[in-house]
Design a protein around this motif. Structure first.
Motif, PDB file in Angstrom:
ATOM      1  N   CYS A  37      27.120  13.263 -34.250  1.00 52.76           N
ATOM      2  CA  CYS A  37      27.847  15.068 -34.599  1.00 52.76           C
ATOM      3  C   CYS A  37      27.858  15.067 -33.044  1.00 52.76           C
ATOM      4  N   LEU A  38      27.034  15.266 -32.398  1.00 53.81           N
ATOM      5  CA  LEU A  38      27.041  14.976 -30.790  1.00 53.81           C
ATOM      6  C   LEU A  38      27.626  13.911 -29.835  1.00 53.81           C
ATOM      7  N   CYS A  39      27.400  12.349 -30.542  1.00 51.65           N
ATOM      8  CA  CYS A  39      28.229  11.574 -29.764  1.00 51.65           C
ATOM      9  C   CYS A  39      29.969  12.145 -30.628  1.00 51.65           C
ATOM     10  N   ALA A  40      30.096  12.624 -31.145  1.00 54.97           N
ATOM     11  CA  ALA A  40      31.681  12.045 -31.350  1.00 54.97           C
ATOM     12  C   ALA A  40      31.710  13.539 -30.922  1.00 54.97           C
ATOM     13  N   LEU A  41      31.329  15.038 -30.674  1.00 52.50           N
ATOM     14  CA  LEU A  41      31.444  15.764 -29.754  1.00 52.50           C
ATOM     15  C   LEU A  41      31.887  15.411 -28.914  1.00 52.50           C
ATOM     16  N   ASN A  42      31.589  14.349 -27.408  1.00 50.73           N
ATOM     17  CA  ASN A  42      31.331  13.984 -26.703  1.00 50.73           C
ATOM     18  C   ASN A  42      32.836  12.404 -26.502  1.00 50.73           C
ATOM     19  N   LEU A  43      32.899  11.738 -27.253  1.00 52.69           N
ATOM     20  CA  LEU A  43      34.510  10.909 -27.162  1.00 52.69           C
ATOM     21  C   LEU A  43      35.047  11.989 -27.156  1.00 52.69           C
ATOM     22  N   LEU A  44      35.627  12.835 -27.869  1.00 47.69           N
ATOM     23  CA  LEU A  44      36.174  14.152 -28.026  1.00 47.69           C
ATOM     24  C   LEU A  44      36.524  14.508 -26.588  1.00 47.69           C
ATOM     25  N   LEU A  90      32.598  12.446 -16.031  1.00 46.85           N
ATOM     26  CA  LEU A  90      31.275  12.416 -16.098  1.00 46.85           C
ATOM     27  C   LEU A  90      29.886  12.911 -16.859  1.00 46.85           C
ATOM     28  N   ILE A  91      30.861  14.395 -17.442  1.00 41.26           N
ATOM     29  CA  ILE A  91      29.628  15.194 -18.276  1.00 41.26           C
ATOM     30  C   ILE A  91      29.213  14.240 -19.317  1.00 41.26           C
ATOM     31  N   ALA A  92      30.726  14.118 -20.095  1.00 36.64           N
ATOM     32  CA  ALA A  92      30.476  13.653 -21.737  1.00 36.64           C
ATOM     33  C   ALA A  92      29.869  11.764 -21.185  1.00 36.64           C
ATOM     34  N   LEU A  93      29.771  11.481 -20.443  1.00 37.26           N
ATOM     35  CA  LEU A  93      29.465  10.132 -20.067  1.00 37.26           C
ATOM     36  C   LEU A  93      27.716  10.468 -20.081  1.00 37.26           C
ATOM     37  N   VAL A  94      27.548  11.411 -19.646  1.00 40.68           N
ATOM     38  CA  VAL A  94      26.239  12.012 -20.074  1.00 40.68           C
ATOM     39  C   VAL A  94      25.107  12.156 -21.248  1.00 40.68           C
ATOM     40  N   GLY A  95      26.388  12.594 -22.240  1.00 37.78           N
ATOM     41  CA  GLY A  95      26.427  13.063 -23.603  1.00 37.78           C
ATOM     42  C   GLY A  95      26.044  11.986 -23.909  1.00 37.78           C
ATOM     43  N   LEU A  96      26.808  10.993 -23.594  1.00 41.09           N
ATOM     44  CA  LEU A  96      27.032   9.855 -24.628  1.00 41.09           C
ATOM     45  C   LEU A  96      25.359   9.482 -24.635  1.00 41.09           C
ATOM     46  N   VAL A  97      25.218   9.580 -23.050  1.00 41.30           N
ATOM     47  CA  VAL A  97      24.082   7.681 -22.859  1.00 41.30           C
ATOM     48  C   VAL A  97      22.935   9.029 -23.569  1.00 41.30           C
ATOM     49  N   VAL A 134      15.472  14.000 -20.848  1.00 40.54           N
ATOM     50  CA  VAL A 134      16.567  14.114 -19.244  1.00 40.54           C
ATOM     51  C   VAL A 134      17.791  15.095 -19.102  1.00 40.54           C
ATOM     52  N   LEU A 135      18.552  13.648 -19.020  1.00 39.39           N
ATOM     53  CA  LEU A 135      19.643  13.653 -19.697  1.00 39.39           C
ATOM     54  C   LEU A 135      20.505  14.994 -20.278  1.00 39.39           C
ATOM     55  N   VAL A 175      25.696  22.671 -26.767  1.00 37.77           N
ATOM     56  CA  VAL A 175      24.665  22.980 -26.075  1.00 37.77           C
ATOM     57  C   VAL A 175      23.503  23.324 -27.596  1.00 37.77           C
ATOM     58  N   TRP A 176      24.587  24.239 -28.156  1.00 38.79           N
ATOM     59  CA  TRP A 176      23.679  24.290 -29.550  1.00 38.79           C
ATOM     60  C   TRP A 176      22.631  22.877 -30.604  1.00 38.79           C
ATOM     61  N   LEU A 177      24.173  21.718 -30.139  1.00 35.27           N
ATOM     62  CA  LEU A 177      23.520  20.871 -31.053  1.00 35.27           C
ATOM     63  C   LEU A 177      22.320  20.070 -30.393  1.00 35.27           C
ATOM     64  N   THR A 178      22.578  19.433 -28.723  1.00 37.77           N
ATOM     65  CA  THR A 178      22.118  18.976 -28.028  1.00 37.77           C
ATOM     66  C   THR A 178      20.274  19.793 -27.848  1.00 37.77           C
ATOM     67  N   TYR A 179      20.617  21.040 -27.779  1.00 39.11           N
ATOM     68  CA  TYR A 179      18.940  21.858 -28.233  1.00 39.11           C
ATOM     69  C   TYR A 179      18.468  21.195 -29.462  1.00 39.11           C
ATOM     70  N   ARG A 180      19.064  21.518 -30.232  1.00 41.62           N
ATOM     71  CA  ARG A 180      18.433  20.530 -31.364  1.00 41.62           C
ATOM     72  C   ARG A 180      17.767  19.431 -31.206  1.00 41.62           C
TER      73      ARG A 180
END
Length: 203
Positions: A12-19, A58-65, A73-74, A183-188
């Motif tokens: 889900c997090l990868c899909a969101l960052n691809l969007l 750049l934000i999406a790239l950080v989220g994907l990685v 940390v990322l 934010v919620w997906l990342t926290y979880r």
């Protein structure tokens, strides 16, 4: 079954960052298209669109990685930046939707007086001259100057400004909710363990 596992959160997090990546590339592409077809000559407008596109990329790239590597940390910095973007974007979107006609008119006039290059694009594309009135001693990029049939740009711009602000505000609200979802997906996801990985890798 509710998506709550490690793999589902990661996907889900990868899909969101691809969007977000697609939206960022779209912003940069629209700016390049506007310059290429001569619709936009203001480097300030183009610069803002490209800067927002690069920032989002750049934000999406950080989220994907961070999502692919489960990098703590990322993911933490991604979560904080996304939360700050959500606060700013939500506030701006609400302001766009709350502006009345008088406030819109004042805002448009201030913007008109502060952007000379964008003013030329507006006059050329809308075929109008001046904001409230036109002084013949001033230059105008509209084709109607040749036969002195130009009307002020204020009436034309104000006709569409409400619709544009509602559209921008609605799109902004939609993406602000995707950001709080991120934010919620990342926290979880940060607090989940990959059952297939070495348990000590999480520590």
């Amino acid at each position: 079954m509710v998506c709550g596992g490690f793999t589902c959160s990661k996907n889900c997090l990868c899909a969101l960052n691809l969007l977000y990546t697609l939206v960022s590339l779209l912003l940069i592409g629209i700016a390049a298209w506007g310059i290429g077809f001569g619709l936009i000559s203001s480097f300030r407008v183009v610069g803002v669109a490209v800067a927002v596109g690069i920032f989002l990329f750049l934000i999406a790239l950080v989220g994907l990685v961070g999502a692919v590597k489960h990098h703590q940390v990322l993911l933490f910095f991604y979560m904080i930046i996304l939360l700050l973007v959500f606060i700013v974007q939500f506030s701006v979107s609400c302001a766009c939707l709350a502006l009345n006609k008088d406030q819109q008119s004042q805002l448009l006039e201030v913007g008109w007086n502060n952007t000379k290059s964008a003013r030329k694009d507006i006059e050329r594309n809308l075929n109008c001259c001046g904001f409230r009135d036109f002084n013949s001693s001033e230059t105008c990029s509209a084709a109607c100057v040749k036969d002195n049939s130009c009307s002020p740009c204020a009436s034309i711009i104000e006709e569409y400004s409400g619709m544009v602000l509602r559209f921008v505000g609605g799109i902004g609200l939609f993406f602000s909710f995707t950001e709080i979802l991120g934010v919620w997906l990342t926290y979880r996801y940060r607090n989940q363990k990959d059952s297939r990985a070495n348990p000590s890798a999480f520590l």
